[in-house]
Design a protein around this motif. Structure first.
Motif, short mmCIF file in Angstrom:
data_model
loop_
_atom_site.label_atom_id
_atom_site.label_comp_id
_atom_site.label_asym_id
_atom_site.label_seq_id
_atom_site.Cartn_x
_atom_site.Cartn_y
_atom_site.Cartn_z
N VAL A 113 -3.66 -6.62 8.57
CA VAL A 113 -4.44 -7.56 9.38
C VAL A 113 -5.40 -8.29 8.45
CG1 VAL A 113 -4.31 -6.18 11.50
CG2 VAL A 113 -6.21 -5.81 9.92
N GLY A 114 -5.97 -9.38 8.94
CA GLY A 114 -7.05 -10.02 8.22
C GLY A 114 -6.66 -11.31 7.53
N PRO A 115 -7.47 -11.68 6.52
CA PRO A 115 -7.27 -12.96 5.84
C PRO A 115 -5.86 -13.09 5.27
CG PRO A 115 -9.33 -11.95 5.16
CD PRO A 115 -8.60 -10.94 5.99
N TYR A 135 2.63 6.98 0.99
CA TYR A 135 1.71 5.86 1.20
C TYR A 135 0.80 6.22 2.37
CZ TYR A 135 0.42 0.87 1.61
OH TYR A 135 -0.24 -0.33 1.64
N GLY A 136 -0.48 6.23 2.17
CA GLY A 136 -1.38 6.78 3.18
C GLY A 136 -2.21 5.78 3.96
N ILE A 137 -1.86 4.50 3.91
CA ILE A 137 -2.68 3.50 4.58
C ILE A 137 -2.00 3.09 5.89
CG2 ILE A 137 -3.67 1.18 4.39
CD1 ILE A 137 -3.65 1.67 1.34
N GLY A 138 -2.77 3.08 6.95
CA GLY A 138 -2.27 2.62 8.25
C GLY A 138 -2.67 1.17 8.46
N ARG A 139 -3.16 0.85 9.62
CA ARG A 139 -3.62 -0.50 9.93
C ARG A 139 -4.83 -0.81 9.06
NH1 ARG A 139 -2.91 -4.17 14.10
NH2 ARG A 139 -4.74 -5.40 14.66
N ALA A 140 -4.73 -1.86 8.25
CA ALA A 140 -5.82 -2.17 7.32
C ALA A 140 -5.75 -3.63 6.89
CB ALA A 140 -5.74 -1.26 6.09
N ASP A 141 -6.81 -4.07 6.28
CA ASP A 141 -6.95 -5.42 5.77
C ASP A 141 -5.87 -5.73 4.73
OD1 ASP A 141 -9.05 -7.78 5.60
OD2 ASP A 141 -8.46 -7.28 3.53
N THR A 142 -5.47 -6.99 4.66
CA THR A 142 -4.43 -7.39 3.71
C THR A 142 -4.77 -6.98 2.28
OG1 THR A 142 -5.45 -9.60 3.53
CG2 THR A 142 -3.60 -9.36 5.07
#
Length: 178
Positions: free
Chosen positions: A48-50, A100-107
């Protein structure tokens, strides 16, 4: 790798003994590429994000390119008489890296993590190129081509992460302030 498994399908001019090394290298690359493909899709779905749409589409294209690489590696394994282990269970059991341990996060968070993932895959591919070049030039050639594609993809990821401070001094963009 059991050389009896390889004997039936080894390519002309490559003995079963010489095929076991590139098959083992390729299996490691197959696991790394399958993991990278799934990671790229995961990030594509959860960022999500920019610059969302640009990064979303970039990662989709990169995932498609990696999927083609996995197919080429698996078919090379089969050509050399090996069995391409493409299951999730085999990947998880044999990998040496964390999930890979990142879920919903900034681009930018996903891109930074993907940069590290590309570094890991590129380093492993470079090692496999060095070893395969000793006895198996066709495998070396396949891996070199994939290395170029992986490095280009990493460059695109890094370009999205670059800031104005990353521009070389004297560049037009730096002089004009944009």
């Amino acid at each position: 790798m059991n050389t009896q498994q390889l004997a039936a399908s080894v390519v002309q001019g490559v003995s079963p003994g010489h095929a076991s090394t590139p098959v083992g290298l390729l299996q490691g690359r197959l696991h790394a590429l399958n993991d990278l493909y799934l990671t790229l899709k995961h990030a594509h779905w959860n960022l999500v994000g920019p610059n969302f749409i640009a990064v979303h589409e970039l990662l989709d294209a990169q995932a498609d390119a990696v999927r083609v690489m996995t197919d080429d590696v698996a078919e090379r394994i089969a050509t050399l008489g090996g069995v391409a282990q493409g299951t999730a269970g085999a990947l998880v059991a044999e990998r040496a890296w964390d999930d890979y341990g990142i879920g919903r996060a900034d681009t930018s968070i996903h891109l930074s993590a993907l940069d590290a993932s590309y570094t890991r895959v590129i380093e492993g591919t470079r090692e496999a190129v060095t070893v395969s070049g000793v006895n198996e030039p066709a495998t070396e050639d396949l891996l070199i081509g994939q290395l170029r594609g992986l490095e280009k993809s990493q460059w695109l990821v890094r370009a999205h992460l670059a800031t104005g401070a990353d521009r070389p001094a004297g560049s037009t963009a730096a002089k004009s302030g944009g």
